[in-house]
Design an enzyme around this catalytic site. Structure first.
Site, PDB file in Angstrom:
ATOM      1  N   LYS A  37       0.863  -1.190   0.000  1.00  0.00           N
ATOM      2  CA  LYS A  37       0.000   0.000   0.000  1.00  0.00           C
ATOM      3  C   LYS A  37       0.894   1.233   0.000  1.00  0.00           C
ATOM      4  O   LYS A  37       1.896   1.283   0.731  1.00  0.00           O
ATOM      5  CB  LYS A  37      -0.859  -0.049   1.275  1.00  0.00           C
ATOM      6  N   SER A 114      -9.441   0.939   3.012  1.00  0.00           N
ATOM      7  CA  SER A 114      -8.689   1.776   2.099  1.00  0.00           C
ATOM      8  C   SER A 114      -7.562   1.064   1.368  1.00  0.00           C
ATOM      9  O   SER A 114      -6.999   1.619   0.425  1.00  0.00           O
ATOM     10  CB  SER A 114      -8.110   2.971   2.868  1.00  0.00           C
ATOM     11  N   SER A 138      -9.601  -1.261   7.133  1.00  0.00           N
ATOM     12  CA  SER A 138      -9.025  -1.056   5.798  1.00  0.00           C
ATOM     13  C   SER A 138      -8.252  -2.220   5.211  1.00  0.00           C
ATOM     14  O   SER A 138      -7.930  -2.199   4.024  1.00  0.00           O
ATOM     15  CB  SER A 138      -8.154   0.199   5.793  1.00  0.00           C
TER      16      SER A 138
HETATM   17  N1  LIG Z   1      -8.118   3.284   7.243  1.00  0.00           N
HETATM   18  C1  LIG Z   1      -9.228   2.754   7.728  1.00  0.00           C
HETATM   19  O1  LIG Z   1      -9.244   1.661   8.257  1.00  0.00           O
HETATM   20  C2  LIG Z   1     -10.427   3.606   7.681  1.00  0.00           C
HETATM   21  C3  LIG Z   1     -11.480   3.032   6.834  1.00  0.00           C
HETATM   22  C4  LIG Z   1     -12.502   2.303   7.595  1.00  0.00           C
HETATM   23  N2  LIG Z   1     -13.433   1.662   6.744  1.00  0.00           N
HETATM   24  C5  LIG Z   1     -13.280   3.172   8.541  1.00  0.00           C
HETATM   25  O2  LIG Z   1     -13.591   4.310   8.250  1.00  0.00           O
HETATM   26  O3  LIG Z   1     -13.604   2.682   9.584  1.00  0.00           O
END
Ligand SMILES: NC(=O)CC[C@H](N)C(=O)O
Length: 412
Positions: A37, A114, A138
């Site tokens: 990532k 993400s 994420s």
């Molecule tokens: N970086 C993350 O884990 C954030 C995204 C996650 N889906 C949330 O908003 O809870």
């Protein structure tokens, strides 16, 4: 789609060209193609963090997590696209373009985020192993929507040095791969500990499962969830469903308070300065949390401590909590509502309560889209968690299935 490069481009999972090269490495991960990532620094490369300009123009060092995988024989092929600044769970990115979910050749569906590009690269066969980060889901959300396995370790198990933070009290880095065995091998390298030996006996598993009122999910996902639970039960696992202190979705808002305050502290200045080109969905989410004051944050952290203790009491006598990984399968990108947090219904609690959790595939819906299940364990119990997930994977024995958009279907 005829060639691999064209498919890679259409799936839009990578930041720049990927370096597909055969593995010459030695070690437990020899030859595994690794994509990371684009919030892990890699020496000599810019880190974009999902935006159109680098947050780090030229990293001077490689993040230890990445380096460990390379030292264990993994072959680094490049950086994976992501939600801008990791602040969102759908996998959309209006700033640089969203990765495409490979499970639908006709409709552009999101990959989940993400760590969207990480999941797509693995699911579509361009990488064997990916690194993601998980602040509220994420790693697990894109793993679920893309039909792969993703582990969110508890905090402190894997180094976050050289990794762009989102919300330091919730962040964790972890591996994503097609099988639990591959995740197990990568986690052992990342954590510097021996690999778990194999699947735990199903009859040794003691699980908490969701009662029907705590199970909020699409009908097909709920059905798949119940089917996994009943198979575990028939094979001797101990299943109980005492009422939870709070339903998984009840942790979504308090997690949002903690995440929002910390994320604004980390990135508020950057977001304000780059507002003109930022992803509008990410920008709106940042604007929505910009007003959380320190007193509210401190109160939220105090509540979080109390919630952790309450959950630990509830968890006494069981090793794992089984939930869906996501309540829905991958939606078309055109249907995504950026302000909706339902994809994080089951994932945020692990970050908030600092637990470890793993998402793995458990079936497909009628459109052929993957359905994911999540197993949650105590902080520090990653080995046990992996062994349990491995036994569920073996019990389910899903027949091998490739997404319609897959590298192996290409001519070269
Ligand atoms: N970086 C993350 O884990 C954030 C995204 C996650 N889906 C949330 O908003 O809870």
């Amino acid at each position: 789609m005829t060639d691999r490069a064209a498919l890679a481009e259409a799936l839009h999972f990578a930041v720049g060209p990927i370096h597909e090269r055969p593995g010459a490495g030695k070690g437990p991960l020899a030859g595994q193609r690794l994509i990371v990532k684009d919030l892990f620094h890699v020496a000599g490369e810019p880190t974009f963090g999902g935006g159109d300009s680098p947050i780090e123009p030229l990293a001077i060092g490689t993040a230890p997590a990445v380096q460990r995988l390379i030292d264990a024989g993994a072959v680094y092929i490049g950086k994976a696209q992501m939600v801008q600044l990791a602040f969102g769970g759908w996998g959309t990115n209006a700033c640089v373009g969203a990765p495409r979910n490979p499970w639908d050749a006709d409709v552009f569906r999101v990959a989940g985020g993400s760590s969207s590009g990480s999941a797509v690269a693995v699911a579509a066969g361009f990488a064997d192993l990916a690194l993601g980060s998980d602040t509220g889901g994420s790693i697990r959300i894109p793993a679920s929507l893309c039909g792969i396995v993703g582990l969110r370790p508890s905090q402190g198990r894997i180094s976050l040095d050289g990794v762009m933070p989102l919300a330091p009290s919730l962040d964790s880095a972890g591996p994503m791969a097609r099988t639990v065995a591959d995740v197990a091998a990568a986690f052992a390298v990342l954590a510097g500990e021996p690999m778990v030996e194999g699947p735990a006996p199903v009859a040794s598993l003691s699980l908490r499962i969701l009662s029907d009122d705590a199970l909020v999910a699409d009908e097909e996902v709920a059905h798949a969830y119940r089917a996994v639970a009943s198979r575990l039960g028939h094979n001797g696992a101990t299943l109980r469903s005492p009422p939870l202190p709070a339903a998984p979705r009840d942790y979504v808002a308090p997690t949002g308070q903690v995440m929002g305050y910390e994320a604004w502290a980390e990135h508020g200045a950057r977001i304000t300065a780059g507002a003109a080109t930022a992803d509008p969905g990410v920008l709106r989410r940042f604007q929505a949390v910009s007003g959380i004051d320190e007193a509210s944050y401190r109160a939220a952290q105090a509540t979080r401590d109390a919630d952790r203790r309450q959950f630990a009491d509830w968890f006494e006598g069981a090793d794992f909590l089984l939930t869906p990984a996501t309540a829905w399968t991958a939606p078309p990108i055109a249907d995504v509502d950026e302000g909706d947090f339902t994809l994080a219904y089951y994932t945020r609690m692990a970050n908030y309560l600092d637990l470890c959790a793993i998402a793995l595939p458990c079936g497909f819906d009628r459109l052929g889209l993957p359905i994911g299940i999540q197993l949650i364990g105590r902080a520090g119990d990653e080995g046990k968690l992996i062994a349990a997930a491995w036994s569920i994977e073996r019990l389910l024995a899903l027949p091998p299935r490739l997404p319609p958009l897959h590298a192996s279907r290409c001519a070269n």
